[in-house]
Design a protein around this motif. Structure first.
Motif, PDB file in Angstrom:
ATOM      1  N   ILE A 450       0.983   8.902   7.263  1.00  0.00           N
ATOM      2  CA  ILE A 450       1.969   8.409   6.282  1.00  0.00           C
ATOM      3  C   ILE A 450       3.374   8.572   6.842  1.00  0.00           C
ATOM      4  O   ILE A 450       4.190   7.643   6.811  1.00  0.00           O
ATOM      5  CB  ILE A 450       1.840   9.165   4.945  1.00  0.00           C
ATOM      6  CG1 ILE A 450       0.504   8.855   4.271  1.00  0.00           C
ATOM      7  CG2 ILE A 450       3.000   8.799   4.009  1.00  0.00           C
ATOM      8  CD1 ILE A 450       0.240   9.680   3.019  1.00  0.00           C
ATOM      9  N   LEU A 465       2.605  -1.254   1.198  1.00  0.00           N
ATOM     10  CA  LEU A 465       1.248  -0.792   0.921  1.00  0.00           C
ATOM     11  C   LEU A 465       0.617  -1.566  -0.234  1.00  0.00           C
ATOM     12  O   LEU A 465      -0.606  -1.775  -0.251  1.00  0.00           O
ATOM     13  CB  LEU A 465       1.250   0.708   0.606  1.00  0.00           C
ATOM     14  CG  LEU A 465       1.592   1.621   1.791  1.00  0.00           C
ATOM     15  CD1 LEU A 465       1.663   3.072   1.343  1.00  0.00           C
ATOM     16  CD2 LEU A 465       0.578   1.471   2.908  1.00  0.00           C
ATOM     17  N   ASP A 466       1.426  -1.977  -1.209  1.00  0.00           N
ATOM     18  CA  ASP A 466       0.895  -2.786  -2.317  1.00  0.00           C
ATOM     19  C   ASP A 466       0.296  -4.080  -1.772  1.00  0.00           C
ATOM     20  O   ASP A 466      -0.804  -4.491  -2.167  1.00  0.00           O
ATOM     21  CB  ASP A 466       2.008  -3.112  -3.319  1.00  0.00           C
ATOM     22  CG  ASP A 466       2.548  -1.874  -4.017  1.00  0.00           C
ATOM     23  OD1 ASP A 466       1.779  -0.903  -4.145  1.00  0.00           O
ATOM     24  OD2 ASP A 466       3.721  -1.881  -4.418  1.00  0.00           O
ATOM     25  N   TYR A 470      -3.506  -1.037  -0.367  1.00  0.00           N
ATOM     26  CA  TYR A 470      -3.664   0.416  -0.425  1.00  0.00           C
ATOM     27  C   TYR A 470      -3.292   0.938  -1.809  1.00  0.00           C
ATOM     28  O   TYR A 470      -2.463   0.340  -2.511  1.00  0.00           O
ATOM     29  CB  TYR A 470      -2.791   1.100   0.631  1.00  0.00           C
ATOM     30  CG  TYR A 470      -3.391   1.061   2.019  1.00  0.00           C
ATOM     31  CD1 TYR A 470      -3.825   2.212   2.638  1.00  0.00           C
ATOM     32  CD2 TYR A 470      -3.530  -0.143   2.711  1.00  0.00           C
ATOM     33  CE1 TYR A 470      -4.380   2.193   3.907  1.00  0.00           C
ATOM     34  CE2 TYR A 470      -4.089  -0.191   3.976  1.00  0.00           C
ATOM     35  CZ  TYR A 470      -4.516   0.988   4.563  1.00  0.00           C
ATOM     36  OH  TYR A 470      -5.080   0.953   5.811  1.00  0.00           O
ATOM     37  N   GLU A 471      -3.879   2.042  -2.202  1.00  0.00           N
ATOM     38  CA  GLU A 471      -3.585   2.677  -3.485  1.00  0.00           C
ATOM     39  C   GLU A 471      -2.673   3.875  -3.252  1.00  0.00           C
ATOM     40  O   GLU A 471      -2.925   4.693  -2.367  1.00  0.00           O
ATOM     41  CB  GLU A 471      -4.874   3.127  -4.166  1.00  0.00           C
ATOM     42  CG  GLU A 471      -5.806   1.964  -4.492  1.00  0.00           C
ATOM     43  CD  GLU A 471      -7.138   2.440  -5.061  1.00  0.00           C
ATOM     44  OE1 GLU A 471      -7.352   3.680  -5.122  1.00  0.00           O
ATOM     45  OE2 GLU A 471      -7.956   1.587  -5.426  1.00  0.00           O
ATOM     46  N   VAL A 472      -1.628   3.976  -4.045  1.00  0.00           N
ATOM     47  CA  VAL A 472      -0.647   5.045  -3.895  1.00  0.00           C
ATOM     48  C   VAL A 472      -0.642   5.879  -5.165  1.00  0.00           C
ATOM     49  O   VAL A 472      -0.763   5.356  -6.272  1.00  0.00           O
ATOM     50  CB  VAL A 472       0.763   4.475  -3.629  1.00  0.00           C
ATOM     51  CG1 VAL A 472       1.789   5.597  -3.486  1.00  0.00           C
ATOM     52  CG2 VAL A 472       0.758   3.599  -2.381  1.00  0.00           C
ATOM     53  N   SER A 481       3.498   1.194  -4.796  1.00  0.00           N
ATOM     54  CA  SER A 481       4.179   1.604  -3.572  1.00  0.00           C
ATOM     55  C   SER A 481       5.670   1.307  -3.649  1.00  0.00           C
ATOM     56  O   SER A 481       6.502   2.077  -3.183  1.00  0.00           O
ATOM     57  CB  SER A 481       3.559   0.877  -2.378  1.00  0.00           C
ATOM     58  OG  SER A 481       4.344   1.020  -1.222  1.00  0.00           O
ATOM     59  N   TRP A 486      10.828   6.332  -0.794  1.00  0.00           N
ATOM     60  CA  TRP A 486      10.305   6.683   0.519  1.00  0.00           C
ATOM     61  C   TRP A 486      11.331   7.404   1.389  1.00  0.00           C
ATOM     62  O   TRP A 486      11.046   7.730   2.546  1.00  0.00           O
ATOM     63  CB  TRP A 486       9.775   5.447   1.226  1.00  0.00           C
ATOM     64  CG  TRP A 486       8.576   4.861   0.529  1.00  0.00           C
ATOM     65  CD1 TRP A 486       8.517   3.713  -0.189  1.00  0.00           C
ATOM     66  CD2 TRP A 486       7.263   5.436   0.467  1.00  0.00           C
ATOM     67  NE1 TRP A 486       7.263   3.514  -0.707  1.00  0.00           N
ATOM     68  CE2 TRP A 486       6.468   4.562  -0.319  1.00  0.00           C
ATOM     69  CE3 TRP A 486       6.690   6.602   0.973  1.00  0.00           C
ATOM     70  CZ2 TRP A 486       5.120   4.818  -0.590  1.00  0.00           C
ATOM     71  CZ3 TRP A 486       5.352   6.859   0.707  1.00  0.00           C
ATOM     72  CH2 TRP A 486       4.583   5.976  -0.061  1.00  0.00           C
ATOM     73  N   THR A 490       7.416  13.287   0.860  1.00  0.00           N
ATOM     74  CA  THR A 490       6.098  12.677   0.626  1.00  0.00           C
ATOM     75  C   THR A 490       5.051  13.736   0.293  1.00  0.00           C
ATOM     76  O   THR A 490       3.866  13.443   0.257  1.00  0.00           O
ATOM     77  CB  THR A 490       5.630  11.890   1.871  1.00  0.00           C
ATOM     78  OG1 THR A 490       5.454  12.800   2.954  1.00  0.00           O
ATOM     79  CG2 THR A 490       6.627  10.815   2.257  1.00  0.00           C
ATOM     80  N   VAL A 493       2.863  12.747  -2.434  1.00  0.00           N
ATOM     81  CA  VAL A 493       2.438  11.346  -2.373  1.00  0.00           C
ATOM     82  C   VAL A 493       1.119  11.239  -1.609  1.00  0.00           C
ATOM     83  O   VAL A 493       0.986  11.778  -0.518  1.00  0.00           O
ATOM     84  CB  VAL A 493       3.507  10.473  -1.685  1.00  0.00           C
ATOM     85  CG1 VAL A 493       3.058   9.015  -1.635  1.00  0.00           C
ATOM     86  CG2 VAL A 493       4.844  10.596  -2.403  1.00  0.00           C
ATOM     87  N   SER A 494       0.151  10.559  -2.182  1.00  0.00           N
ATOM     88  CA  SER A 494      -1.103  10.307  -1.484  1.00  0.00           C
ATOM     89  C   SER A 494      -1.332   8.804  -1.385  1.00  0.00           C
ATOM     90  O   SER A 494      -0.944   8.041  -2.270  1.00  0.00           O
ATOM     91  CB  SER A 494      -2.279  10.980  -2.198  1.00  0.00           C
ATOM     92  OG  SER A 494      -2.413  10.494  -3.515  1.00  0.00           O
ATOM     93  N   VAL A 495      -1.946   8.418  -0.279  1.00  0.00           N
ATOM     94  CA  VAL A 495      -2.240   7.006  -0.027  1.00  0.00           C
ATOM     95  C   VAL A 495      -3.701   6.911   0.384  1.00  0.00           C
ATOM     96  O   VAL A 495      -4.186   7.722   1.170  1.00  0.00           O
ATOM     97  CB  VAL A 495      -1.346   6.447   1.104  1.00  0.00           C
ATOM     98  CG1 VAL A 495      -1.706   4.992   1.400  1.00  0.00           C
ATOM     99  CG2 VAL A 495       0.131   6.568   0.738  1.00  0.00           C
TER     100      VAL A 495
END
Length: 624
Positions: A450, A465-466, A470-472, A481, A486, A490, A493-495
């Motif tokens: 990340i 990421l959207d 990917y899921e944030v 996202s 940003w 982080t 924050v998980s991705v």
């Protein structure tokens, strides 16, 4: 085939996990089922690191320009060996102790024993010194002395210690000054002092040898942060008592080294190489040589010589006409290409006829004798870190070989190619137990990826990421996202990447939970398995045939695994059997036929081991 944007991103990230994590909420803080079912309750409070939501999604948010953060991996250390300390023998001169052993050096009596012990200045490794002190606190007789000389048991022990190099140890670590056979009978006190020093010194050397033979001289955890082992406990007082009582000191001491077939093969190979002469007829190919079909190169004669010297009889029979007709020309003809391709295939290389670094290593016969001996000494040391019994059923990954091996009933059932961590994202050296096979997995993106690889893109394009699918989540709560700041931390924050054909983990992963976030998994990037050098991932181990390995550890058929995958749902399948897994690093290791094979030191770990050997030797010689 046209790649999706998700596939492009996954390829960019090297389609793997990272070997590094921060001291923060990890990317996979929620389990898969908790995430799906919403069982993890979250407090209703402002989300750290997320904008207020007043700005419209995609709206530009001006931030102060700051240097991009970076996450670095573990480091290698300057090895520090334990310093020697004096064996505290003062208490051994106590009359209660000496009265029980004075007869051994009669006619000196108690006074002679006390005087002898009071002059001893023996230094030993800390554990050996402590064991000797404890042992002689209760020992009723000398072990190595009879009358005014050393006994046969002592001579046998000295011979074993002197031959320590045969099992990869350093004989100088166990050297003891041996009393002269002749002495001045007019000065018996000097003789008794000499014998007492020898008695304590040899016991200290034997204790050190036993400990080194069982667990190794080197503490792996002092090599680097990539090494993770619990060192074996060795009861040295019990060992000294066993030696004192044993009628077969040689057999007892030699039995302290590992008895596994792998260790015996390494030991036998070492003996064989040391017996070889250094004047062998070696094939030499100029460094940096690269030869492709259709080209000309003056090194071609040496390449053909290498095939003839190191190729099998069957290969040379199949291509006998080509070999017989070759007249040292420089033209790489189709016939010679076919010869080289056969040699490459025979040696497990990509049979493309291109002679590069990997092919040359096989053509010159691998390492020199000296290089092989050095690799064997490291391998023998590292083999002592492993359990005495690897388990009748286990998984063994050898990183320098880029291979994984599956064993049942103590025999190798199959092996397959792997991709391991790159030099900048190295795979760790440790052991664990296989617990779960997860089909249609989510990929929880590690914080290191990340921060190091996604963050630069996200600062320029927060919705990145959207768009990639990917899921944030922040603090466990799903967010867009584009709504995350940003430029902030982080940590919360998980991705993650949902299951799909483009998922970085492919269709399954095999977990053996560990603090390094290392696991085995599938990958959509199959072309990497065709390469000879496969240190290409972020640290996890990719499998060429993941369904085969999953079926083996689960005790089911590959068809059964395929059905679970075809269901399309993310699912965790428990491994019911007790299956240890060894994520190992050996540049010399025997194959299933007991033949030792040699591999490139992809992470230069052997180099650090040799530095550790040198530091240990220096410390044990009393040098600062």
């Amino acid at each position: 085939m046209k790649l999706t944007k998700t596939a492009v991103l996954a390829a960019t990230l090297a389609l793997s996990c990272a070997t590094v994590s921060l001291h923060a909420t990890p990317a996979n803080a929620l389990t898969v089922m908790e995430w799906l079912n919403g069982k993890k309750k979250q407090k209703s409070e402002p989300l750290p690191g997320v904008t207020t939501g007043l700005a419209l999604p995609g709206a530009e948010v001006k931030q102060e320009a700051k240097p991009l953060p970076r996450v670095t991996g573990p480091r290698y250390y300057t090895y520090k060996a334990d310093a020697l300390r004096r064996v505290a023998v003062d208490k051994l001169a106590d009359p209660v102790v000496t009265s029980s052993i004075s007869a051994d050096i009669a006619p000196a009596g108690d006074a002679g024993v006390r005087a002898a012990f009071s002059t001893i200045n023996v230094r030993a490794t800390p554990d050996a010194a402590k064991a000797v002190e404890t042992f002689y606190g209760t020992q009723k007789k000398f072990v190595w002395i009879d009358g005014t000389g050393i006994n046969d048991k002592a001579k046998t022990a000295i011979a074993v210690l002197a031959d320590a190099a045969a099992v990869g140890l350093d004989p100088w670590d166990y050297a003891v000054k041996i009393p002269a056979e002749s002495f001045d009978s007019a000065d018996m006190n000097a003789r008794y002092s000499e014998l007492a020093a020898f008695e304590v010194g040899l016991s200290a050397a034997v204790a050190a040898y036993v400990q080194d033979a069982v667990r190794g001289r080197i503490d792996p955890n002092k090599i680097s942060g990539y090494h993770d082992f619990k060192r074996k406990d060795v009861n040295l007082v019990a060992a000294l008592k066993n030696v004192a009582m044993s009628s077969n000191v040689k057999g007892y001491l030699e039995s302290r080294s590992p008895a596994s077939a792998d260790f015996r093969a390494l030991k036998a190979e070492l003996a064989k190489l040391k017996a070889e002469t250094s004047g062998e007829d070696r094939v030499v190919i100029a460094e940096g040589t690269v030869l492709k079909p259709g080209q000309s190169n003056p090194e071609l004669a040496n390449i053909v010589k290498g095939v003839v010297k190191h190729g099998s009889d069957a290969l040379k029979t199949d291509h006998s006409l080509t070999i017989a007709n070759y007249k040292d020309t420089q033209d790489y003809t189709p016939e010679l290409v076919a010869l080289v391709e056969a040699f490459q295939k025979e040696n497990g290389l990509k049979p493309d006829g291109v002679v590069g670094k990997a092919s040359i290593r096989k053509l010159v016969g691998g390492d020199s004798v000296a290089d092989k001996v050095a690799k064997l000494e490291v391998a023998l040391e590292q083999a002592r870190w492993l359990p005495v019994d690897l388990g009748a059923r286990h998984v063994f990954i050898n990183q320098p070989a880029f291979q994984v091996y599956y064993y049942e009933d103590g025999a190798e059932k199959f092996s397959m190619r792997t991709v391991v961590g790159s030099k900048s994202n190295q795979t760790y050296f440790f052991e664990d137990k296989v617990q779960t096979v997860e089909v249609n997995p989510y990929w929880g993106v590690p914080q290191s990826i990340i921060i190091n690889e996604m963050l630069p893109k996200l600062r320029n394009d927060p919705s990145y990421l959207d768009r990639m699918g990917y899921e944030v989540a922040v603090g466990g709560r799903a967010v867009a996202s584009s709504s995350v700041n940003w430029y902030g931390s982080t940590a919360g924050v998980s991705v993650r990447q949902p299951p799909s054909g483009d998922n970085a983990l492919g269709e399954l992963k095999i977990l053996f939970p560990n603090s390094h976030a290392i696991y085995m998994h599938d990958t959509p990037s199959k072309s990497f398995f065709k390469k000879d050098m496969r240190a290409l991932s972020h640290g996890c181990v990719r499998l060429a045939e993941p369904r085969k390995m999953a079926a083996a550890v689960l005790g089911v058929s590959e068809e059964d695994v395929g059905k679970e995958i075809a269901g399309g749902k993310n699912k965790a399948l428990n491994v019911k059997a007790d299956i240890p897994i060894y994520i190992a690093y050996f540049t010399a290791w025997p194959n299933k036929d007991g033949v030792v094979e040699y591999f490139d030191d992809v992470y230069d770990r052997d180099g650090y081991m040799r530095k550790a050997f040198a530091a240990t030797q220096k410390a044990r010689q009393g040098e600062s």
